[in-house]
Structures are given as C-alpha cells and as structure tokens.
Write a protein that holds these residues in place. Structure first.
Motif, PDB file in Angstrom:
ATOM      1  N   ARG A   4      37.301  57.214  76.611  1.00 22.60           N
ATOM      2  CA  ARG A   4      36.556  56.061  76.075  1.00 22.60           C
ATOM      3  C   ARG A   4      37.146  54.720  76.505  1.00 22.60           C
ATOM      4  NH1 ARG A   4      34.272  60.281  74.935  1.00 22.60           N
ATOM      5  NH2 ARG A   4      33.266  60.762  72.946  1.00 22.60           N
ATOM      6  N   MET A   5      37.864  54.718  77.618  1.00 19.74           N
ATOM      7  CA  MET A   5      38.446  53.481  78.146  1.00 19.74           C
ATOM      8  C   MET A   5      38.736  53.680  79.632  1.00 19.74           C
ATOM      9  SD  MET A   5      42.328  53.614  76.570  1.00 19.74           S
ATOM     10  CE  MET A   5      41.732  53.576  74.886  1.00 19.74           C
ATOM     11  N   SER A   6      38.905  52.568  80.308  1.00 16.98           N
ATOM     12  CA  SER A   6      39.196  52.623  81.740  1.00 16.98           C
ATOM     13  C   SER A   6      40.656  52.988  81.975  1.00 16.98           C
ATOM     14  CB  SER A   6      38.877  51.273  82.379  1.00 16.98           C
ATOM     15  OG  SER A   6      39.724  50.269  81.837  1.00 16.98           O
TER      16      SER A   6
ATOM     17  N   VAL B 257      44.933  59.609  72.280  1.00 20.92           N
ATOM     18  CA  VAL B 257      43.669  58.932  72.568  1.00 20.92           C
ATOM     19  C   VAL B 257      42.537  59.949  72.694  1.00 20.92           C
ATOM     20  CG1 VAL B 257      42.450  57.493  74.245  1.00 20.92           C
ATOM     21  CG2 VAL B 257      44.811  56.957  73.631  1.00 20.92           C
ATOM     22  N   TRP B 258      42.786  61.080  73.375  1.00 18.47           N
ATOM     23  CA  TRP B 258      41.721  62.076  73.533  1.00 18.47           C
ATOM     24  C   TRP B 258      41.354  62.702  72.192  1.00 18.47           C
ATOM     25  CZ3 TRP B 258      40.741  67.414  73.282  1.00 18.47           C
ATOM     26  CH2 TRP B 258      39.610  67.834  73.983  1.00 18.47           C
ATOM     27  N   ARG B 259      42.335  62.918  71.361  1.00 19.15           N
ATOM     28  CA  ARG B 259      42.072  63.470  70.023  1.00 19.15           C
ATOM     29  C   ARG B 259      41.227  62.499  69.192  1.00 19.15           C
ATOM     30  NH1 ARG B 259      41.327  66.605  65.563  1.00 19.15           N
ATOM     31  NH2 ARG B 259      42.835  66.310  63.919  1.00 19.15           N
ATOM     32  N   LEU B 260      41.550  61.205  69.227  1.00 20.02           N
ATOM     33  CA  LEU B 260      40.764  60.217  68.480  1.00 20.02           C
ATOM     34  C   LEU B 260      39.379  60.042  69.072  1.00 20.02           C
ATOM     35  CD1 LEU B 260      43.474  57.440  67.894  1.00 20.02           C
ATOM     36  CD2 LEU B 260      42.854  59.322  66.386  1.00 20.02           C
ATOM     37  N   ALA B 261      39.267  60.112  70.401  1.00 19.28           N
ATOM     38  CA  ALA B 261      37.986  59.859  71.051  1.00 19.28           C
ATOM     39  C   ALA B 261      37.003  61.002  70.851  1.00 19.28           C
ATOM     40  CB  ALA B 261      38.208  59.607  72.539  1.00 19.28           C
ATOM     41  N   THR B 262      37.483  62.224  70.887  1.00 19.69           N
ATOM     42  CA  THR B 262      36.576  63.378  70.808  1.00 19.69           C
ATOM     43  C   THR B 262      36.493  63.967  69.407  1.00 19.69           C
ATOM     44  OG1 THR B 262      38.354  64.919  71.403  1.00 19.69           O
ATOM     45  CG2 THR B 262      37.074  63.933  73.200  1.00 19.69           C
ATOM     46  N   GLY B 263      37.546  63.822  68.594  1.00 22.34           N
ATOM     47  CA  GLY B 263      37.561  64.445  67.279  1.00 22.34           C
ATOM     48  C   GLY B 263      37.695  65.950  67.345  1.00 22.34           C
ATOM     49  N   GLU B 264      38.092  66.492  68.496  1.00 27.99           N
ATOM     50  CA  GLU B 264      38.232  67.937  68.646  1.00 27.99           C
ATOM     51  C   GLU B 264      39.399  68.439  67.801  1.00 27.99           C
ATOM     52  OE1 GLU B 264      36.308  69.945  70.064  1.00 27.99           O
ATOM     53  OE2 GLU B 264      35.019  68.673  71.300  1.00 27.99           O
ATOM     54  N   PRO B 265      39.326  69.689  67.336  1.00 33.27           N
ATOM     55  CA  PRO B 265      40.441  70.241  66.548  1.00 33.27           C
ATOM     56  C   PRO B 265      41.704  70.386  67.385  1.00 33.27           C
ATOM     57  CG  PRO B 265      38.798  71.935  67.026  1.00 33.27           C
ATOM     58  CD  PRO B 265      38.205  70.633  67.448  1.00 33.27           C
TER      59      PRO B 265
ATOM     60  N   ALA C  74      24.613  41.798  60.900  1.00 34.80           N
ATOM     61  CA  ALA C  74      24.376  42.715  62.022  1.00 34.80           C
ATOM     62  C   ALA C  74      25.573  42.762  62.966  1.00 34.80           C
ATOM     63  CB  ALA C  74      23.117  42.283  62.774  1.00 34.80           C
ATOM     64  N   VAL C  75      26.326  41.660  63.066  1.00 38.60           N
ATOM     65  CA  VAL C  75      27.510  41.640  63.929  1.00 38.60           C
ATOM     66  C   VAL C  75      28.548  42.642  63.418  1.00 38.60           C
ATOM     67  CG1 VAL C  75      29.378  40.196  64.819  1.00 38.60           C
ATOM     68  CG2 VAL C  75      27.088  39.232  64.549  1.00 38.60           C
ATOM     69  N   ALA C  76      28.790  42.659  62.098  1.00 36.27           N
ATOM     70  CA  ALA C  76      29.777  43.588  61.534  1.00 36.27           C
ATOM     71  C   ALA C  76      29.281  45.030  61.609  1.00 36.27           C
ATOM     72  CB  ALA C  76      30.078  43.203  60.084  1.00 36.27           C
ATOM     73  N   LYS C  77      28.008  45.254  61.313  1.00 35.32           N
ATOM     74  CA  LYS C  77      27.476  46.621  61.354  1.00 35.32           C
ATOM     75  C   LYS C  77      27.517  47.181  62.768  1.00 35.32           C
ATOM     76  CE  LYS C  77      24.262  48.078  58.732  1.00 35.32           C
ATOM     77  NZ  LYS C  77      22.989  48.369  58.031  1.00 35.32           N
ATOM     78  N   ASP C  78      27.196  46.352  63.762  1.00 34.58           N
ATOM     79  CA  ASP C  78      27.270  46.804  65.153  1.00 34.58           C
ATOM     80  C   ASP C  78      28.712  47.125  65.541  1.00 34.58           C
ATOM     81  OD1 ASP C  78      24.563  46.551  65.390  1.00 34.58           O
ATOM     82  OD2 ASP C  78      24.623  44.584  66.376  1.00 34.58           O
ATOM     83  N   ALA C  79      29.652  46.325  65.053  1.00 33.51           N
ATOM     84  CA  ALA C  79      31.060  46.595  65.361  1.00 33.51           C
ATOM     85  C   ALA C  79      31.504  47.932  64.776  1.00 33.51           C
ATOM     86  CB  ALA C  79      31.938  45.456  64.825  1.00 33.51           C
ATOM     87  N   PHE C  80      31.115  48.212  63.529  1.00 33.35           N
ATOM     88  CA  PHE C  80      31.477  49.497  62.926  1.00 33.35           C
ATOM     89  C   PHE C  80      30.752  50.656  63.608  1.00 33.35           C
ATOM     90  CE2 PHE C  80      33.303  47.142  59.363  1.00 33.35           C
ATOM     91  CZ  PHE C  80      34.370  47.965  59.014  1.00 33.35           C
ATOM     92  N   ALA C  81      29.516  50.430  64.062  1.00 33.72           N
ATOM     93  CA  ALA C  81      28.794  51.477  64.780  1.00 33.72           C
ATOM     94  C   ALA C  81      29.490  51.807  66.099  1.00 33.72           C
ATOM     95  CB  ALA C  81      27.355  51.037  65.033  1.00 33.72           C
ATOM     96  N   ARG C  82      29.983  50.789  66.798  1.00 32.16           N
ATOM     97  CA  ARG C  82      30.738  51.046  68.037  1.00 32.16           C
ATOM     98  C   ARG C  82      32.077  51.700  67.735  1.00 32.16           C
ATOM     99  NH1 ARG C  82      28.932  45.808  69.044  1.00 32.16           N
ATOM    100  NH2 ARG C  82      31.043  44.939  68.822  1.00 32.16           N
ATOM    101  N   LEU C  83      32.719  51.294  66.613  1.00 34.75           N
ATOM    102  CA  LEU C  83      33.995  51.895  66.237  1.00 34.75           C
ATOM    103  C   LEU C  83      33.836  53.398  66.016  1.00 34.75           C
ATOM    104  CD1 LEU C  83      36.994  51.611  65.175  1.00 34.75           C
ATOM    105  CD2 LEU C  83      35.972  51.350  62.902  1.00 34.75           C
ATOM    106  N   LYS C  84      32.840  53.795  65.241  1.00 29.51           N
ATOM    107  CA  LYS C  84      32.637  55.214  64.962  1.00 29.51           C
ATOM    108  C   LYS C  84      32.089  55.961  66.173  1.00 29.51           C
ATOM    109  CE  LYS C  84      32.115  55.300  59.947  1.00 29.51           C
ATOM    110  NZ  LYS C  84      31.287  55.764  58.817  1.00 29.51           N
ATOM    111  N   GLY C  85      31.325  55.269  66.999  1.00 23.50           N
ATOM    112  CA  GLY C  85      30.812  55.924  68.192  1.00 23.50           C
ATOM    113  C   GLY C  85      31.884  56.152  69.236  1.00 23.50           C
ATOM    114  N   ARG C  86      32.782  55.183  69.400  1.00 19.43           N
ATOM    115  CA  ARG C  86      33.846  55.311  70.397  1.00 19.43           C
ATOM    116  C   ARG C  86      34.896  56.320  69.963  1.00 19.43           C
ATOM    117  NH1 ARG C  86      34.819  50.116  71.241  1.00 19.43           N
ATOM    118  NH2 ARG C  86      33.896  49.980  73.319  1.00 19.43           N
ATOM    119  N   TRP C  87      35.232  56.360  68.679  1.00 12.49           N
ATOM    120  CA  TRP C  87      36.264  57.268  68.173  1.00 12.49           C
ATOM    121  C   TRP C  87      35.578  58.277  67.239  1.00 12.49           C
ATOM    122  CZ3 TRP C  87      39.551  56.129  71.559  1.00 12.49           C
ATOM    123  CH2 TRP C  87      39.797  54.818  71.933  1.00 12.49           C
ATOM    124  N   ALA C  88      35.217  59.402  67.827  1.00 12.47           N
ATOM    125  CA  ALA C  88      34.413  60.407  67.116  1.00 12.47           C
ATOM    126  C   ALA C  88      35.157  61.062  65.965  1.00 12.47           C
ATOM    127  CB  ALA C  88      33.941  61.487  68.097  1.00 12.47           C
ATOM    128  N   CYS C  89      36.464  60.917  65.920  1.00 14.34           N
ATOM    129  CA  CYS C  89      37.224  61.495  64.799  1.00 14.34           C
ATOM    130  C   CYS C  89      36.833  60.865  63.472  1.00 14.34           C
ATOM    131  CB  CYS C  89      38.722  61.345  65.037  1.00 14.34           C
ATOM    132  SG  CYS C  89      39.298  59.633  65.005  1.00 14.34           S
TER     133      CYS C  89
END
Length: 524
Positions: free
Chosen positions: A202-204, A240-248, A429-444
C-alpha cells in the motif's frame, strides 16, 4: 250540748256551686296520680340505667384487667424467650468462633505447608536451572569448538581445494527451522515491479525505504553466535504487510519464512517504534502558522471562518474481551449486522488534506461520541484555553461547545439552517473520506485481529501514522480499496452546551445565506 260533724253546713247559704267541683278535682287528682306514676317510672328507669352503667363499668374494668394480665403474661413469656434466644445465640457464637479458630488454624497450617512445598520446588528449580545452564554452556562451548575446528579444517581444505570454499556455514540449520523465503526475496529484489510492490504494501518503494531508514536505529538487532538477526527491511515489511492485508499470522509466517510468534513480536515491535519515532514527526497538532493555513483552506471549502479541523469517530471491531465485556459491546453494529459485535473507538481530527492532526484511540465501543470527546486529550487542550478562535467541526453526534461546531439537529429547519448544515457536511466529508482511506489502506482495521486488547491502541496509532506518511507523500490510493463507513450518529442528550456558540452559529449561518456563500442543493 249537740255536736254536729260540719257545723258550717247548718248555715243557710247557697252551697250548690260546690256540687260541680268534684269532677275537676277528680281529674286533677288523676293527673297528679299519673304524674306521680310517671315520675316513679322515670326514677325506676334512671336507677336501671345507673345500674347498667355501673355494670358496664365493672365489665370494662374486668376486661381491661384481663387485657393487662394477658399483656403482662406475654411480656414475661417474651422475656423468657429472649433469654433463651440469648443463651442459644451465645452458644452458637461460641461454636462458630471455635469452628472459625479451628479452620483458621487449619488454613494457616496448610499455608505454611504450601509455602514449604513451593520453597522446595523453587530450590529444585534453581538446581535444575543451574544444571541446565551449565549443560548449555558446555554444549555451546563444544559447538563453538567444533565450529572453530570445522572452520579451520574448511580453510585448510579450501586452501587445497578452492571449489569447497563457503561450505562451512551449514551448522546454522541446527538452530533455525528451514522455511522458504522466496516470496519475500522476490519482493525485496531491486527489479521487483513498482505496481506489484504497491499492491502488497500500500505504498511505493521510496516511501518504504524512507520508513526503514527512520526506524533502522530502533528496530535493528545484532547478530548472535547462533543465528543472524532479521534485517530491518524484513522486519518493517512484516509489520506493514500485516497491517495492509489484515491476513492472519500463519499466512504472514509462510510469506516471510518466519515463525508465527516471531511475526507477532515483529509487528508489535515495529508498531511501537513507529509510535515512538515517527508519530512526533508525522502526527502532531499544527503550530500557529500551520493552523492559519488550515483555517484559510477550510474557509475556501465551506465559507465558514476559523475552522481548524474536521472531527470524526469510527469503531474498530475486536474479539470479545475477557473483562468488561458489556463496555465494549456495540449495540448499533450488532443491530445492523445481526451479529454480536464488540469494538473500540478511534476519534480523529484531520486537516483539509485528510492528514490526522489529533487522534484518541482505545475507548470502549459502547461509549457515544460525546463521551469519547470528553475523555480525549483534545478536550483537555481546549480546557486549558489552547483552542481559542478555533472551530473543530463535528457531526450531530457531538455537542455544540465553545470550540466545537456542529449542524442543527432540531426538526423543521429554516432555509438558513439547511444551508449551514450543507456547508458543515462539506467539512465533515473531509474527515469521513480520510477515515475511509485509512480503513481501506490498512485492511486490519476492517475485521477483528489477533492482537490483544492492551496492544491494539499501539497498532491503531501506527496505522494512523502510516496513513499520514502516505497522504503527505501523495501516495495515490486505489479507489477500489476505499472502505464504506457506516458508523451511526447518536445525538447527545445535551446537544447545546454553550449559548454563545449557539449565537455564533446563527450569525455564521446568516452570513452564509445573505452573502451568497450558502449552497442551494437542499432546495432540490
């Protein structure tokens, strides 16, 4: 001499009128007799009444005497029962005291025996530990001597035959389980495609390298005689991979060729390092110059002056805790999902770019937004007077305060109030979009994790810091990863806690409408 009975009758006078008297006299005598008889009857009745009264008095006195006698007897019987009860109670108390003393003595004896037993066990464990330590030291010395001898022999052999050089490092396999690291080695290669690297982490690559450089001095470990330390890049990649994917953790273990417990330990260590090293640099309250810039940007979005941030509170699902289960029970999510849900809260304030400037993490999911706010460091900062001339805009779940601006919540709103709520919605909407990106980027953050409740705030804080780093470095996020928020808003009981703020809100709403800054979408 002649004597007559009534000499006066011999007089020659008219006595005929006397002949009419006898009837009247007779009636009078009858009346007198009747009166006398009635008087006699009345006297007799009075005597009877007096006699009855005296009899009643005697009967009543006899009844009272019986009652008093009964009361005296009952009182004496009660005293006897009380005495007997006191005697029995005293006997029972003596018996209970005696039993208690015997039990106490037995418990003391058992406690002393248990202490002696544990003391013996400690002594035996200490002896075993000492023996084990001596054996381990002896084994290590033996292995070291063997390794030295093998190294010398291999050096001699390599001097005679150069093709066998480098074969002396196989002794490490005795200490480390052989696991495949092909997946990580492929992504760690410099020629690995940038798109696939971003999809996994989820990052370069450049952002990942920057994070590794910042954390290197904190997470780096030294090699030991038994094994080489895990490299910094691999440590950061595991987290980072654990936070990004949320895999066990078992999947993380297979991907990176490490043990499950090792992966869990690395995730917590790197998250703690992110909190310690990176949070002060990438997640902090803006200074005066930065705050002025944020106010200007928010005013450009909404037309509302002095807005220093947009605030929102979301919920992170957790496994049911072992203690205080009711506190973490999320009723709204349970009703929505038709499944028992537990959560903790994350309250955040963001700027116009969706970068977090303040977070409050870890309060139980049963608490409404206004109670979470009251327990946050942001609320304490406001109490100290550090948020003067600054509005933090929230939704209807927050109360209107001296520094918190919220929309109108009553029914039958005017056009002015509708227009104001529309502009507040633009800021929210600015805060809600930020939280939506936060949860979308870090699936955990989207599902329950294996992290303990006491360690979860550190992990969530690391996610917020990594989100800020990606936002500040303009890391473009795949729109498909954006998460849909469904946190319900609950209007607090006391929604207006500052009349001055209520007047200020009315004034702002009036200016927005009458200066052509309010929207008109609410009319459609």
């Amino acid at each position: 001499m002649e004597i007559t009975r009534f000499p006066f009758l011999n007089q020659e006078e008219d006595y005929s009128h006397l002949l009419d008297l006898p009837p009247e006299m007779e009636s009078r005598s009858t009346f007198i007799n009747n009166n006398n008889s009635s008087n006699n009857n009345n006297n007799n009745n009075n005597h009877l009444k007096k006699r009855r009264r005296s009899d009643d008095v005697l009967n009543k006195s006899a009844a009272w005497s019986d009652i008093l006698t009964s009361l005296i007897l009952l009182d004496e019987e009660e005293k006897r029962e009380q005495q007997q009860y006191s005697i029995h109670s005293h006997q029972d108390k003596l018996l209970v005291d005696d039993n208690h003393k015997r039990k106490e003595q037995a418990m003391n004896d058992y406690f002393h025996q248990l202490q002696d037993h544990y003391t013996d066990l400690d002594v035996m464990d200490q002896l075993r530990t000492n023996k084990r330590s001596r054996r381990t030291a002896s084994a290590v010395a033996t292995v070291a001597a063997s390794a030295s001898a093998s190294a010398s022999a291999s050096e001699d052999a390599s001097a005679d035959n150069p093709t066998t050089a480098g074969g002396s490092a196989q002794h490490r396999r005795l200490w480390v389980k052989d696991r495949s690291k092909d997946w990580w080695d492929e992504r760690n290669h410099p020629d690995f495609p940038e798109e696939e690297f971003w999809r996994d982490f989820r990052m370069s690559k450049a952002t990942f390298e920057m994070i590794c450089e910042e954390l290197e001095s904190t997470v780096m470990k030294k090699n030991t005689m038994l094994r080489d330390a895990i490299p910094v890049r691999q440590r950061v990649a595991v987290c980072v991979w654990r936070l990004a994917t949320g895999e066990p953790l078992r999947v993380v273990s297979k991907r990176f060729g490490l043990g499950i417990s090792t992966c869990h330990k690395l995730v917590l260590e790197v998250c703690s390092a992110i909190k310690t090293v990176l949070m002060p640099k990438f997640l902090q309250w803006p200074d005066e110059l930065k705050m002025k810039q944020i106010k200007e940007e928010f005013q450009g979005i909404s037309g509302i002056p002095n807005v220093g941030g947009s605030m929102y509170t979301t919920h992170i699902p957790i496994i049911a805790p072992k203690i205080s289960v009711a506190s973490y029970f999320n009723k709204r999510h349970t009703e929505r999902n038709q499944k028992t849900s537990y959560s903790i809260t994350v309250q955040g304030v963001v700027d116009t770019k969706g970068v977090f400037t303040d977070v409050c993490i870890g309060w139980p999911g049963s608490m409404p937004d206004d109670q979470v706010l009251e327990r946050s460091a942001l609320f304490q900062r406001a109490d100290r007077g550090l948020l003067k001339d600054v509005w933090i805009v929230g939704n209807s779940g927050y109360p209107l305060m001296d520094w918190v601006m919220v929309p109108y919540t009553q029914k039958n709103l005017t056009w002015t109030q509708h227009a104001f709520n529309e502009k507040i919605g633009d800021i929210q909407a600015v805060a809600k979009d930020a939280f939506a990106r936060l949860k979308g980027r870090w699936a955990c953050l989207q599902k329950r994790t294996e992290v303990k409740l006491q360690d979860l705030p550190v992990v969530l804080g690391a996610c917020c810091v990594l989100h800020n780093i990606c936002e500040m470095r303009s890391e473009v996020m795949d729109p498909q990863l954006k998460f849909d928020l469904f946190d319900d808003e609950m209007i607090p009981d006391n929604s207006v806690r500052s009349m001055a703020s209520a007047q200020a809100r009315d004034h702002i709403a009036h200016n927005l409408l009458h200066h052509g800054l309010a929207g008109t979408s609410f009319l459609h």
